[in-house]
Write a protein that holds these residues in place. Sequence first.
Motif, mmCIF file in Angstrom:
data_model
loop_
_atom_site.group_PDB
_atom_site.id
_atom_site.type_symbol
_atom_site.label_atom_id
_atom_site.label_comp_id
_atom_site.label_asym_id
_atom_site.label_seq_id
_atom_site.Cartn_x
_atom_site.Cartn_y
_atom_site.Cartn_z
ATOM 1 N N LEU A 1 5.491 8.232 -9.453
ATOM 2 C CA LEU A 1 6.331 7.957 -10.613
ATOM 3 C C LEU A 1 5.518 8.061 -11.897
ATOM 4 N N VAL A 2 4.330 7.442 -11.895
ATOM 5 C CA VAL A 2 3.470 7.477 -13.073
ATOM 6 C C VAL A 2 2.987 8.906 -13.339
ATOM 7 N N MET A 3 2.595 9.602 -12.256
ATOM 8 C CA MET A 3 2.127 10.985 -12.427
ATOM 9 C C MET A 3 3.218 11.858 -13.032
ATOM 10 N N ASN A 4 4.464 11.623 -12.597
ATOM 11 C CA ASN A 4 5.564 12.435 -13.108
ATOM 12 C C ASN A 4 5.764 12.191 -14.606
ATOM 13 N N VAL A 5 5.695 10.928 -15.005
ATOM 14 C CA VAL A 5 5.852 10.618 -16.432
ATOM 15 C C VAL A 5 4.714 11.253 -17.222
ATOM 16 N N TYR A 6 3.494 11.149 -16.693
ATOM 17 C CA TYR A 6 2.355 11.751 -17.385
ATOM 18 C C TYR A 6 2.557 13.267 -17.528
ATOM 19 N N THR A 7 2.954 13.918 -16.438
ATOM 20 C CA THR A 7 3.138 15.372 -16.470
ATOM 21 C C THR A 7 4.178 15.785 -17.509
ATOM 22 N N SER A 8 5.152 14.899 -17.767
ATOM 23 C CA SER A 8 6.196 15.264 -18.731
ATOM 24 C C SER A 8 5.640 15.395 -20.154
ATOM 25 N N PHE A 9 4.429 14.878 -20.374
ATOM 26 C CA PHE A 9 3.796 15.036 -21.688
ATOM 27 C C PHE A 9 2.797 16.188 -21.702
ATOM 28 N N THR A 10 2.863 17.019 -20.663
ATOM 29 C CA THR A 10 1.895 18.120 -20.597
ATOM 30 C C THR A 10 2.605 19.447 -20.369
ATOM 31 N N ASP A 11 1.820 20.470 -20.502
ATOM 32 C CA ASP A 11 2.273 21.811 -20.218
ATOM 33 C C ASP A 11 1.542 22.228 -18.953
ATOM 34 N N TRP A 12 2.279 22.570 -17.908
ATOM 35 C CA TRP A 12 1.596 22.798 -16.640
ATOM 36 C C TRP A 12 2.417 23.724 -15.759
ATOM 37 N N THR A 13 1.745 24.712 -15.166
ATOM 38 C CA THR A 13 2.463 25.627 -14.281
ATOM 39 C C THR A 13 2.365 25.189 -12.833
ATOM 40 N N GLY A 14 1.589 24.132 -12.586
ATOM 41 C CA GLY A 14 1.434 23.677 -11.208
ATOM 42 C C GLY A 14 0.057 24.001 -10.669
ATOM 43 N N VAL A 15 -0.621 24.982 -11.269
ATOM 44 C CA VAL A 15 -2.013 25.248 -10.898
ATOM 45 C C VAL A 15 -2.882 25.146 -12.150
ATOM 46 N N VAL B 1 0.837 -1.205 0.000
ATOM 47 C CA VAL B 1 0.000 0.000 0.000
ATOM 48 C C VAL B 1 0.871 1.253 0.000
ATOM 49 N N LEU B 2 1.845 1.302 0.925
ATOM 50 C CA LEU B 2 2.679 2.496 1.045
ATOM 51 C C LEU B 2 3.506 2.742 -0.221
ATOM 52 N N PHE B 3 4.015 1.670 -0.801
ATOM 53 C CA PHE B 3 4.815 1.844 -2.014
ATOM 54 C C PHE B 3 3.989 2.362 -3.171
ATOM 55 N N THR B 4 2.764 1.885 -3.242
ATOM 56 C CA THR B 4 1.893 2.372 -4.299
ATOM 57 C C THR B 4 1.691 3.877 -4.157
ATOM 58 N N VAL B 5 1.396 4.311 -2.931
ATOM 59 C CA VAL B 5 1.078 5.725 -2.727
ATOM 60 C C VAL B 5 2.317 6.614 -2.847
ATOM 61 N N VAL B 6 3.437 6.183 -2.286
ATOM 62 C CA VAL B 6 4.595 7.072 -2.180
ATOM 63 C C VAL B 6 5.562 6.939 -3.370
ATOM 64 N N ILE B 7 5.596 5.772 -4.010
ATOM 65 C CA ILE B 7 6.553 5.601 -5.103
ATOM 66 C C ILE B 7 5.855 5.419 -6.464
ATOM 67 N N ALA B 8 4.999 4.399 -6.562
ATOM 68 C CA ALA B 8 4.459 4.039 -7.877
ATOM 69 C C ALA B 8 3.581 5.141 -8.471
ATOM 70 N N VAL B 9 2.599 5.597 -7.694
ATOM 71 C CA VAL B 9 1.689 6.620 -8.216
ATOM 72 C C VAL B 9 2.442 7.906 -8.588
ATOM 73 N N GLN C 1 15.121 11.632 -6.546
ATOM 74 C CA GLN C 1 13.970 12.191 -5.843
ATOM 75 C C GLN C 1 13.238 13.254 -6.658
ATOM 76 N N GLU C 2 13.935 13.838 -7.650
ATOM 77 C CA GLU C 2 13.228 14.824 -8.467
ATOM 78 C C GLU C 2 12.132 14.164 -9.304
ATOM 79 N N GLY C 3 12.232 12.847 -9.491
ATOM 80 C CA GLY C 3 11.222 12.125 -10.244
ATOM 81 C C GLY C 3 9.966 11.833 -9.427
ATOM 82 N N LEU C 4 10.026 12.078 -8.126
ATOM 83 C CA LEU C 4 8.865 11.831 -7.270
ATOM 84 C C LEU C 4 8.346 13.118 -6.654
#
Lengths: 312, 290
Positions: A45-59, A35-43, B133-136
């Motif tokens: 990681l996936v969100m970061n990869v997804y964001t790399s295909f977008t344009d986003w200022t954070g808000v 559970v913890l790994f999913t929330v703190v690492i896996a999710v 850590q920048e990847g998370l």
Amino acid sequence: MAETPIPVLQRRRSGAATRGAGAGAYLTYLLPAAVLFTVVIAVPLVMNVYTSFTDWTGVGPRQWAGLANYRQLWHDSEFWASMWHTLALVAAMAVVPTVLGLLMAAALFDVIAKRFSPRVASVLRACIYLPQVLPIIVAAIVWSWILDPQYGALNVALRDVGLGFLAHDLLGDPHTALLTVMAVLIWFQLGYPVVIFMAALQRTDPALSEAAEIDGATWRQRLWRVTVPQIRPEIYVVLLTCTVASLRTFGWIYALTSGGPGVATQVPSYYSYQSFFTDLDVGYGSTIATVMTLIIVAVSVMFLWVQRRHAG
Amino acid sequence: MSGTLTRHRLTRHRLTRKRGPAAWLTLAALVVVTAGVLIPFALIALNAFKPPAQYSAHGPLSFPDGFYTGGIQEFWDTADFGRALWNSVLISGSVCVLAVLLSILSAYALGIGRVKGRTWILGAFLIANFLPQEGLVYPLYDLAKEAGLYDTQLAVIIIFTVIQAAFGTYLLSSVLGTFPRELLEAARMDGAGRARILWRVVVPVSRPTLGVLLVFFFIWTWNEFFLPLVFLVSNQNQTVPVALGTLQGQHIMNPLTTSGAALLGVVPTIIFFLIFQRTMTRGVTVGSIK
């Protein structure tokens, strides 16, 4: 961060007998970690990869941008500079300390401990290891104070002994900044391989080295042909952990140079940090971070694969 | 037995007498390198208590002619250092205990339970520990904000518990993989259940390894900078490295307070080093001895 000692991956007898009845019941014990790994690492990681295909200022909402960030990255001279600097840091944190550490560990083990006293050897080892226990940020603050162009101990000392013409703003000059950071990193890192290799030498078989000596092998030949093959697992561990640490370098750059002057000491982690929190270009920061994640995963997998082949 | 001992002593004796020029040269070279490594520490010690007038007149290399604690005091107050120390102890202390507990649970399943696919799971844990850590950081920052955990120590504790436990699980699983099966069998015969075996047999026997992990997790978490820098923005929540780093970043430190700050940053870790030196040397090599 501090170094991570890692055990050599071993092939184990596949435990058909021990697995047997109800290995599945042990899965309950894996649940909290899952559970913890999913929330703190896996999710993330996936969100970061997804964001790399977008344009986003954070808000606000993310705008789909396809490969635009990656195209920008490919043509970004600052990014390429940061990649070259990373190679320099790998040299300073992994290659040089491993080679120097091996020589020093061998000298401490073979010469100092045997011909002088083991006490002397362990005191020298402890002193050389000392920088490793410091938080990186503290060590970096100490060095930026020593290297301060006006009040710093280094330039003051040079002026005091009449070598004032050598006094130099080492971190402020784009030609010397990266080299200076590299020198500081060697100072910081050296103790780690020395400690690991000295422990490794203790488990080597002295008879092999003695036999080689009787056969007339020189010290250097014995080191490379007899000792190094025996401590290969430790060499892999040191190279892997130091390489990963150098690819993650952040605190040093944050406190010593902020990536400057210009981009003379820029590194990927600091560049992505700036993109995230200073430039508010989260999509681009995620792109840099994604590339670094891929590189580090590739490097670790490659090392572990080679290591397993040698262990098995 | 006594024969080998004598022979051993004889060889040592022979070697001790064989201190040729090469041996002395090696010793000299190593002493010079060691002295070089120690110079920054000596400089901190030399300047942390130097009166400001002397510093501006004679610089960082002069021997202090008085004992001045003003620089340290000034820094202590600006950085609210007592608070930072407490925060660091709280965060590192919680992380090391929680991460060891989490490592025990998962390593029990992987090292002793040998659940299917454990090699892959262990590889994933190890790589998770290596991830940059920048990847998370941004998604974590985002999630923490949504959960109302941004700028709280709890967020940092949860994140580092997981990151440290990733390594802990990897190490502990390989140690438990060689756990004596007879002990487990004996406990089972006595009617102990899985949980009882874990807490009454496995944990007590593995205590030395758990101790090493505890110490390492404490020090590693203490030294962390990147994620705490992002997550702990208010002064009252900051750890020692973050408090020092942000002051450095604001360029408000002068050479005088810097040496005091450096001393305050160095002292706790040197104390850990001295207290835990034995455990540390054991631990730093624990992985490679196999």
